[in-house]
Write a protein that holds these residues in place. Structure first.
Motif, short mmCIF file in Angstrom:
data_model
loop_
_atom_site.label_atom_id
_atom_site.label_comp_id
_atom_site.label_asym_id
_atom_site.label_seq_id
_atom_site.Cartn_x
_atom_site.Cartn_y
_atom_site.Cartn_z
N ASP A 251 41.64 30.98 34.75
CA ASP A 251 40.25 30.54 34.91
C ASP A 251 40.10 29.05 34.70
O ASP A 251 39.38 28.39 35.45
CB ASP A 251 39.34 31.30 33.92
CG ASP A 251 39.14 32.73 34.34
OD1 ASP A 251 38.25 32.99 35.15
OD2 ASP A 251 39.90 33.60 33.87
N ASP B 10 37.20 39.24 25.49
CA ASP B 10 37.01 39.36 26.94
C ASP B 10 38.19 38.74 27.68
O ASP B 10 38.18 38.66 28.91
CB ASP B 10 35.72 38.65 27.37
CG ASP B 10 34.49 39.32 26.79
OD1 ASP B 10 34.34 40.54 26.97
OD2 ASP B 10 33.68 38.62 26.13
N GLY B 11 39.18 38.30 26.95
CA GLY B 11 40.34 37.62 27.51
C GLY B 11 40.92 36.73 26.42
O GLY B 11 40.66 36.94 25.23
N ASN C 192 34.06 32.55 38.99
CA ASN C 192 35.31 33.18 38.55
C ASN C 192 35.18 33.83 37.18
O ASN C 192 35.85 34.83 36.91
CB ASN C 192 36.44 32.15 38.57
CG ASN C 192 36.81 31.74 39.99
OD1 ASN C 192 36.76 32.57 40.90
ND2 ASN C 192 37.13 30.48 40.18
N LEU C 193 34.32 33.30 36.32
CA LEU C 193 34.09 33.90 35.01
C LEU C 193 33.06 35.03 35.07
O LEU C 193 32.87 35.74 34.08
CB LEU C 193 33.61 32.84 34.02
CG LEU C 193 34.66 31.85 33.52
CD1 LEU C 193 33.99 30.75 32.68
CD2 LEU C 193 35.74 32.54 32.70
N ARG D 91 43.02 39.36 37.78
CA ARG D 91 42.86 39.11 39.20
C ARG D 91 44.18 38.73 39.90
O ARG D 91 45.06 38.12 39.31
CB ARG D 91 41.85 37.97 39.41
CG ARG D 91 42.37 36.63 38.91
CD ARG D 91 41.51 35.47 39.39
NE ARG D 91 40.19 35.42 38.76
CZ ARG D 91 39.91 34.80 37.62
NH1 ARG D 91 40.88 34.20 36.93
NH2 ARG D 91 38.70 34.79 37.13
N ARG E 257 39.72 37.40 31.29
CA ARG E 257 39.58 35.99 31.64
C ARG E 257 40.62 35.21 30.83
O ARG E 257 40.84 35.51 29.65
CB ARG E 257 38.18 35.47 31.32
CG ARG E 257 37.05 36.33 31.90
CD ARG E 257 37.13 36.48 33.41
NE ARG E 257 36.11 37.39 33.91
CZ ARG E 257 35.99 37.74 35.18
NH1 ARG E 257 36.83 37.26 36.09
NH2 ARG E 257 35.05 38.57 35.56
N TYR F 143 41.25 34.50 43.17
CA TYR F 143 40.01 34.04 42.57
C TYR F 143 38.81 34.71 43.25
O TYR F 143 38.80 34.93 44.46
CB TYR F 143 39.88 32.52 42.69
CG TYR F 143 40.77 31.74 41.74
CD1 TYR F 143 40.46 31.68 40.39
CD2 TYR F 143 41.89 31.07 42.20
CE1 TYR F 143 41.26 30.97 39.50
CE2 TYR F 143 42.70 30.34 41.33
CZ TYR F 143 42.38 30.30 39.98
OH TYR F 143 43.17 29.59 39.12
N LYS G 85 31.81 35.00 27.47
CA LYS G 85 33.17 35.51 27.40
C LYS G 85 33.80 35.01 26.09
O LYS G 85 33.83 33.79 25.84
CB LYS G 85 34.01 35.02 28.59
CG LYS G 85 33.37 35.30 29.95
CD LYS G 85 33.07 36.78 30.16
CE LYS G 85 32.32 37.02 31.47
NZ LYS G 85 31.91 38.42 31.63
#
Length: 442
Positions: free
Chosen positions: A52, A388-389, A430-431, A419, A8, A422, A271
C-alpha cells in the motif's frame, strides 16, 4: 455478498530499516539510507509486491544519544521526507507515499502546501503521518530550550489538524474553469478563505494550491497514549502501533475503533497496522540464525543509548544484569516507554537484554521463520481483529526486503489474504477509504 477482508501493508522505511546494525549485515547496502538509486529500487520493489505505501519516519534533529553510540548509527544522514517522496512519485505509479511531519515544530500552512503538492504530483498517493515529536532535541533546533510538554503537544496537534484540513478545503473541486474565451481562470464563488483564529494558530488562508486529488491526503497517526488514542479516533485513517502481544493488540484495536464510533466515525474508515519486524529463512532455524547474526552486530553502546532514548531517561548507570527498575515518566513518547517497561516485566528481562532488543528491532513484534510460519502468525493477528494489516520493517536491505516481496507476499496471496493487483490509482482507493467531502462546498 461482501468482498473478503484483505490485509493492508505499509513498509516502514526510516528511510530503509529500523535495526541499528542493518548497514553492517553481510551483503547490505551500507549507504542505503542516503542513496537515491537504492531508494528508487526499494520503492519499485515494494510496488511490485503491491504494498500500500512507503512510510518514511523523520526526526528534525540527530538522535539524542552519546556520540559513542551516535557514531555507529546509519540514520544520522537521511533525506528530508517531502523532498524524497516527490522524487519517488516520479518512478512509481501506485505505491502510496506517506511522510512524517511534526505538528510541534511546523506551521499548518507549510504542511498543508507540501502535502497538497505531493498529492498532485503523485496523482493522489500522499499520506501525512501526524506526529507531535518525541525527540526533545528537536526543540533546540526551533528556538526552544526544552521540549513542549506532552499534553500541550497533543492539544496543539488537534488544532493543527483542523487548520490543515480546512486549508485543503479552500477550493471546490470544480473551482478552476480555465475559460480561454472569457478569460476567467477560476470561479470566485468556489474559493473559501479560512480565517482561522484558535488557541494555537491564526491562519487567514486560503491555500494557494488546488484541493488535493484525494480531497485530503490520507491521515496517519502513531501515538498510543491516552491522548494519542483519542486524536487517532477523531482524525486518523491509518494508525501505526507497537503492540507485541496479540491480546494487547486486540484490546487496542477494540478501544480505538470503539472511540471512533463514539465520535460518529465508521470503524471501517481506519486501518490499524502494527509494526512487524520480519526475518525470512528457508527453515525457522535458518531465519533465527540470520537474526542472531544481525543482533550480534549491535554494539553495546548503541543498545544502551537506544534504550535510553526510548525510555526518556539515561540508563547507562543502571546495573546492566539486573532487572529494569521503576522508570520515571518523561516528556518523551509515553506509549513507547510504557511498551518497553511492560515487555521487561512480562519477559523478566535484564537491562542488558532489553537494550539488545531495542538496539535491534526496537522492541517491535518479531516474526522470524519461513514464509509459511510468518504468514500463519500474520493471519492469526488479522483474522482475530488484532489488526487490519501490518507496517513491515525489513531487517536489512536489499535482501530482507526482497525476501518479503518474493517469498512472503506470494504466500499471503495464495491464502487470499492480500491483493494480486491494486484496487485503484490513489492511496485512498487502495486502502478502501472514502474521499472526504469538502466542508465548505457540497
Amino acid at each position: 455478498m461482501p468482498e473478503p477482508r484483505q490485509m493492508r501493508l505499509g513498509a516502514f522505511m526510516r528511510p530503509v530499516t529500523i535495526h541499528t546494525a542493518a548497514w553492517r549485515y553481510p551483503g547490505a547496502y551500507t549507504d542505503a539510507n542516503f542513496n537515491f538509486k537504492h531508494l528508487k529500487r526499494f520503492a519499485q520493489t515494494l510496488e511490485r509486491g503491491r504494498f500500500d505505501a512507503f512510510f518514511m519516519a523523520d526526526h528534525q534533529a540527530l538522535l539524542n544519544m552519546p556520540i559513542q553510540a551516535l557514531k555507529r548509527s546509519g540514520t544520522v544522514t537521511s533525506f528530508e521526507p517531502l523532498t524524497l517522496l516527490p522524487a519517488l512519485a516520479v518512478v512509481t505509479e501506485r505505491l502510496g507515499l506517506i511522510a512524517t511531519a511534526s505538528t510541534t515544530y511546523n506551521e499548518p500552512y507549510h504542511v498543508a502546501r507540501r502535502f497538497a503538492s505531493l498529492d498532485h504530483l503523485s496523482g493522489g498517493r500522499a499520506g501525512w503521518n501526524l506526529v507531535t515529536s518525541g525527540n526533545p532535541h528537536e526543540a533546540m533546533n526551533f528556538g526552544r530550550d526544552e521540549h513542549v510538554e506532552h499534553d500541550a503537544r497533543y492539544a496543539r496537534a488537534r488544532e493543527f489538524f483542523d487548520v490543515v484540513t480546512g486549508l485543503w478545503d479552500s477550493w471546490a473541486d470544480d473551482a478552476f474553469i480555465r475559460d480561454v474565451e472569457s478569460g476567467i481562470y477560476f470561479d470566485p464563488e468556489k474559493l473559501h478563505t479560512l480565517n482561522w483564529k484558535g488557541a494555537h494558530f491564526k491562519v487567514k488562508g486560503p491555500l494557494n494550491i488546488a484541493r488535493p486529488v484525494q480531497g485530503w491526503p490520507v491521515i496517519v497517526q502513531a501515538g498510543a497514549s491516552e491522548a494519542g488514542r483519542q486524536i487517532a479516533a477523531e482524525t486518523a485513517e491509518a494508525v501505526f502501533t507497537g503492540q507485541t502481544s496479540i491480546v494487547e493488540a486486540r484490546k487496542f484495536y477494540a478501544d480505538v475503533k470503539g472511540r471512533m464510533e463514539k465520535v460518529g466515525r465508521s470503524p471501517d474508515h481506519m486501518k490499524i497496522l502494527p509494526g512487524v519486524f520480519v526475518v525470512v529463512g528457508d527453515t525457522v532455524e535458518a531465519a533465527r540464525a540470520k537474526k542472531r547474526k544481525l543482533d550480534s552486530l549491535v554494539h553495546p553502546d548503541s543498545g544502551i543509548a537506544s534504550l535510553s532514548v526510548a525510555l526518556g531517561t539515561d540508563v547507562s548507570g543502571l546495573a546492566l544484569d539486573g532487572p529494569l527498575p521503576e522508570i520515571p515518566e518523561s516528556n518523551a513518547s509515553q506509549s513507547g516507554r510504557q511498551r518497553l517497561v511492560d515487555m521487561a516485566a512480562r519477559e523478566n528481562l535484564t537491562v542488558r537484554q532489553l537494550a539488545q532488543i531495542v538496539g535491534g528491532s526496537y522492541g517491535a513484534l518479531e516474526l522470524v521463520g519461513t514464509p509459511e510460519t510468518i504468514v500463519d502468525q500474520m493471519e492469526e493477528w488479522f483474522s482475530t481483529r488484532a489488526c487490519d494489516g501490518f507496517n513491515v520493517m525489513f531487517p536489512y536491505v536489499p535482501e530482507g526486503l526482497d525476501d518479503f516481496v518474493d517469498r512472503v507476499i506470494p504466500e499471503l496471496q495464495r491464502r487470499g489474504l492480500f491483493r494480486k493487483e491494486y484496487e485503484g490509482k490513489t492511496l485512498r482507493e487502495n486502502l478502501g477509504l472514502p474521499r472526504p467531502e469538502n466542508r465548505f462546498f457540497s
